[in-house]
Each structure stands twice: as C-alpha cells, then as structure tokens.
Design an enzyme around this catalytic site. Sequence first.
Site, PDB file in Angstrom:
ATOM      1  N   CYS A   1       0.825  -1.199   0.000  1.00 20.64           N
ATOM      2  CA  CYS A   1       0.000   0.000   0.000  1.00 20.64           C
ATOM      3  C   CYS A   1       0.874   1.271   0.000  1.00 20.64           C
ATOM      4  CB  CYS A   1      -1.000  -0.036   1.158  1.00 20.64           C
ATOM      5  SG  CYS A   1      -2.438   0.992   0.810  1.00 20.64           S
TER       6      CYS A   1
ATOM      7  N   HIS B   1      -3.592  -4.848   0.207  1.00 24.43           N
ATOM      8  CA  HIS B   1      -2.927  -5.432   1.386  1.00 24.43           C
ATOM      9  C   HIS B   1      -2.988  -6.954   1.313  1.00 24.43           C
ATOM     10  CE1 HIS B   1      -2.501  -1.756   3.862  1.00 24.43           C
ATOM     11  NE2 HIS B   1      -3.530  -1.337   3.137  1.00 24.43           N
TER      12      HIS B   1
ATOM     13  N   GLU C   1      -1.457  -9.054   2.937  1.00 21.53           N
ATOM     14  CA  GLU C   1      -1.329  -9.687   4.266  1.00 21.53           C
ATOM     15  C   GLU C   1      -2.675 -10.106   4.860  1.00 21.53           C
ATOM     16  OE1 GLU C   1      -0.702  -6.516   3.553  1.00 21.53           O
ATOM     17  OE2 GLU C   1      -1.189  -5.137   5.193  1.00 21.53           O
TER      18      GLU C   1
HETATM   19  N1  GLN Z   1      -1.872   6.713   2.923  1.00 27.96           N
HETATM   20  C1  GLN Z   1      -2.019   5.963   1.720  1.00 27.96           C
HETATM   21  C2  GLN Z   1      -3.387   6.159   1.082  1.00 27.96           C
HETATM   22  O1  GLN Z   1      -4.322   6.540   1.724  1.00 27.96           O
HETATM   23  C3  GLN Z   1      -1.731   4.510   1.938  1.00 27.96           C
HETATM   24  C4  GLN Z   1      -2.721   3.833   2.819  1.00 27.96           C
HETATM   25  C5  GLN Z   1      -2.240   2.528   3.363  1.00 27.96           C
HETATM   26  O2  GLN Z   1      -1.026   2.260   3.382  1.00 27.96           O
HETATM   27  N2  GLN Z   1      -3.118   1.722   3.866  1.00 27.96           N
HETATM   28  O3  GLN Z   1      -3.563   5.892  -0.074  1.00 27.96           O
END
Ligand code: GLN
Length: 551
Positions: free
Chosen positions: A393, A524, A526
């Site tokens: 992410c 994600h 994970e």
């Molecule tokens: N801050 C970033 C976004 O909002 C990544 C979010 C995250 O890592 N879950 O896109």
Amino acid sequence: MEKKQTKYIFVVGGVISGVGKGITTSSIGFILKNRGLNVTAVKIDAYINIDAGTMNPTEHGEVFVLSDGDETDQDMGNYERFMGLNLTRANYMTTGRVYQTVIAKERNLEYKGKNVQVVPDIPLEVIGRIKKAGVIAKADVVIIEIGGTVGEYENILFLEAARMMKLEAPKDVSFVMVSYLPTPGKLGEMKTKPTQHAIRTLNASGIQPDILLARGETKMDEKRKEKLSVLCNMFHDRIISAPDVDSIYDIPLNFEAEKLSDKLCEIMGMVCKKPDAASWNKWKNFAKQAHNNKDTIKIAVVGKYFETGDFMLSDSYLSVIEAIKYSSYAQNKKPIISWLNSVDYENGGAKLKELKKYDGIVVPGGFGSRGLEGNLKVIRFARENKIPYFGLCYGMQMMVIEYARNVLGMKDANTSEVNPNAKNLVIDIMPEQKEKIANKNYGATMRLGVYPAHLRKGSIAQEAYGVQEVIERHRHRYEVNPQYHIKFTEGGLVFSGVSPDRRLMEIAELPKDKHPFFLGTQFHPEFLAHPLRPHPLFTAFIKACTLNAKK
Ligand code: GLN
C-alpha cells in the site's frame, strides 16, 4: 425436522488485557470446527468509535480490513486465520455502532412511542446483532469475544446482554473467562487473588464462568487449581492452565490436550463428531514449523507505528508478521523480523549501509508525512543494492515516488497526501475521494474491501499467483496518478496488476533481470494470508530473500 439450536460461547477477560483473549477465541473456534461444528465469531469492542478505521494503530493495534470493507480490530484477522472464515461487518460491533442503531431506530419510530432506555434497549440491540451473525453464518456455535476486562465501566452493557441471553436459554450459553495469574519476581509464587477478584466482579454482573483459562508465565499447579475451584465456585476440571507459549499456533493443540472441546460440548449439551484427523494433522505439522526450522532469514520491517510510551509494539503490523511467518515456514525457514523506524533513516549515511545485513525489506501501509523521506532512502538502497523489497500500500506508493525521483529524474515527485503543491504528484488523491475530504467525511470512506486486479502475463506477480485475475483487500485514498502511467512504463517500471478498467495501478514491479524482487501492491495481501495457505506474493518475496541470503 427439529430446529437446530445455536449455541453461544462468551469469552471474557480478567485482571489485565493482552493475555490472549483473541487467540483463545480463535483457538476455541478452531477446535470446535474440527469437531464438525459450523462456527462463527463476533468481536465486541467497547469504544465509541464506529470502527477501528479512524484510530492510530498505536492506540489499538492493526486495523484489519474485511472483504466487505469493514475496518475492524486485529482479532478479526486471528479469527479468519484460525477458523478459516471470511467475516463481514455483521461479526463486529462497537458501543458506537450499537448506540447509532438504537438512536436511528428511535428516530424512525421503531420503538412505537416507548421510553427507550439504556437497559434493556442497548443489551437487546447487542443480542439482536449476535443472533443475526449466527443466522447469517448458519452457525452451530457463535463465539463472542467481549473486549477489555471485567470491571471496566465500558463493557458492562455487553455483559448485561450476555447475562440476559443466558437467562433466556441457560443450556445454550456458556462463559469462558481468560484471566491472568501473576508470578511477581520478588515472591516467585503464582498468585490467585487477582483472578478471584475478577471472577467475583463477573459474578456481580450475574455471570458465573463455566471454564477458566488460567493464563500465566508458567503452568498452574494443583494447589492453586484447588484453591480457585473452592473459592470461585468452579468445577476443578474446568480450570485449565494456559501458560505462555512461544508460538500462538500451539494453543489449539494445548487446549485439546486438556480436552477443552469435549468440555464445552458437555457444558452445552452439544453432540459433536470425533476430531477430524486430517485437518488436525495439517495444523499440527504447520504448528511444528514454528519450532523446527533452524535455518533463518532476516527480514526488516520499516515502519513508524511502533512506539507506545517507553515500549515498543509490533501489533500495528500483525497480519504482515503472520504473513511473513506462513510463507517462511512453507520454505522451511525461520524468519527473524527486525523493526526499523523509518524516521531513523532520514539522514541516510552509515545507518543505511546496515540494511545490507537483511535478506529482505518490507515497507507496510501507513499514512501521513512522518517517516516518508526515511522510507524513500531505504527503498532506494534496496533497489540499488538488489535487496528484495516488498511494499504494501503506502510501501508501493513510496516505491513509485522513489522511482520517479531517482530514476526518472522528477526530483520533487511526491504524493498529494504529503505535499499537494509538488509539481509532480505521481501519487494523487482518487477523484471520488476529493469530495469526502473536502467535507471532512473521513470515517469508512477510503477505497475499502475487495476489488479485482488483472495480472500481466509473465510478470513476477502473475507467476507467483499462477492465475490471470486476483481479488485482494484494499484500504487507501491515493493512487498512482494516471497522467504518469506511460512515463513510468517507458521508464522501466512494470504495472503488473491493474484494475479491470485499467485506471488503477494495483501492482508495480521491476523486471527480474533488473532486480531479484522489487515489487509493491496497492492492496494489502497480508489480510488474505492463511497459516495453511500462505499468500503467493509473500512466498515469492521469501523465496527471493532466501536466494539473497545464500549469496
Ligand atoms: N496513505 C495511503 C493512502 O491513503 C496509503 C494507505 C495505506 O497504506 N493503507 O492511499
């Protein structure tokens, strides 16, 4: 045909938090499922927040995202992993959620002119939610974990709901108390008094535990068991010692060594099958891996949600750690995970060179500007020194920014999350998110939950998954700016996973001939890693780390 009676097991905590109620709930689910029962689980968090999404992970650990996009507590991840479930928002409740519904119903005249009261209307709403979760899952057993410890002001109404359920159907409801027995260093003796008090506090709510899981640093002896049995009004064989373990995956095995599933079935009059030997053995073999693998690989996780006062916390990245373990165990490796604070790398220099001792680097998700510059330096070092890198992410977004700055020469490349005035906003806010932020509508408004991605044939990602389309869980507001897609592609970065409309870049990677593993995902992975089904991308990363370790 006789109607099947759903059973309910409440798991409550005593003395202190953090002694493994979540893992206990997950393990009870696992052992009952292994006896042929259809199980589901409900987590109750007593805070006012509607969900965990607006909280800093250092406040409450990882925010675990469900397939339907609900932003929940990390325990929900444990439930899914141990019980093999795919949970939904019906399985999660907070005080905020319960009150929100009751107030909305009142405004809607659903109480038909009645005086709406804290008791019984709040507990009744709680009961309705618990039963609904059971109906949706067609469950034989619903296991409900009440967050926090007994005696806290916050969870009284949830205990009240549990008491009312027991009164309605005494045979169908049981209580498992997870309590702590400290062994103060100076005394060197395990003390039962705090647990006695906790049970009395629970009694004051009208509840008597059926099973006591006595957590402690060491095994509890007979003498203390007898004492607790007499003083707390409990059958001797229903007090189970649950000492600390090296690996949480041993816990279902330890519970069954104490015949816990038999005891629960007996308490609630459930008829269940013999344990399923095949699935039991699979778990046993997996659990053994945590102890047997001698061959280590060193993984650095670079993040920022570690500090809590003077203590360090790795809970903020729980699913990432577990995903690393599953893929490592499957390769007969023991992962040694080091927690590095991204802020420490801002000045580069000698500190960066220390990264060479790791076989692989992970930068997990995150928000905001703190640590960004440090992370960019770490990612550059991993790219230039061919250390396997896996960005999750924000870790993928930063990988793209690093590439823009240091390979494509856009020195001021940035994300609009950090510097909306930068000329090259290679990571920008998604159009549908702009309005939400302008209206300060932050809660549960990110791009959340599962979305499909198409994979590019022959890419590292596609070869790892072995399929053309995947579905993964998301939680983000920003994306790779479509205006730069071509620039990146021409500059050598491969977008190997894209949304079906090709607008959103879901995976970025460098070709194998340029780097052994330099890959980031906007989603994600994970959250979908499972003990017996390690996540393909984590496995590909661990394989690259293993090769790097051999060099
Ligand atoms: N801050 C970033 C976004 O909002 C990544 C979010 C995250 O890592 N879950 O896109």
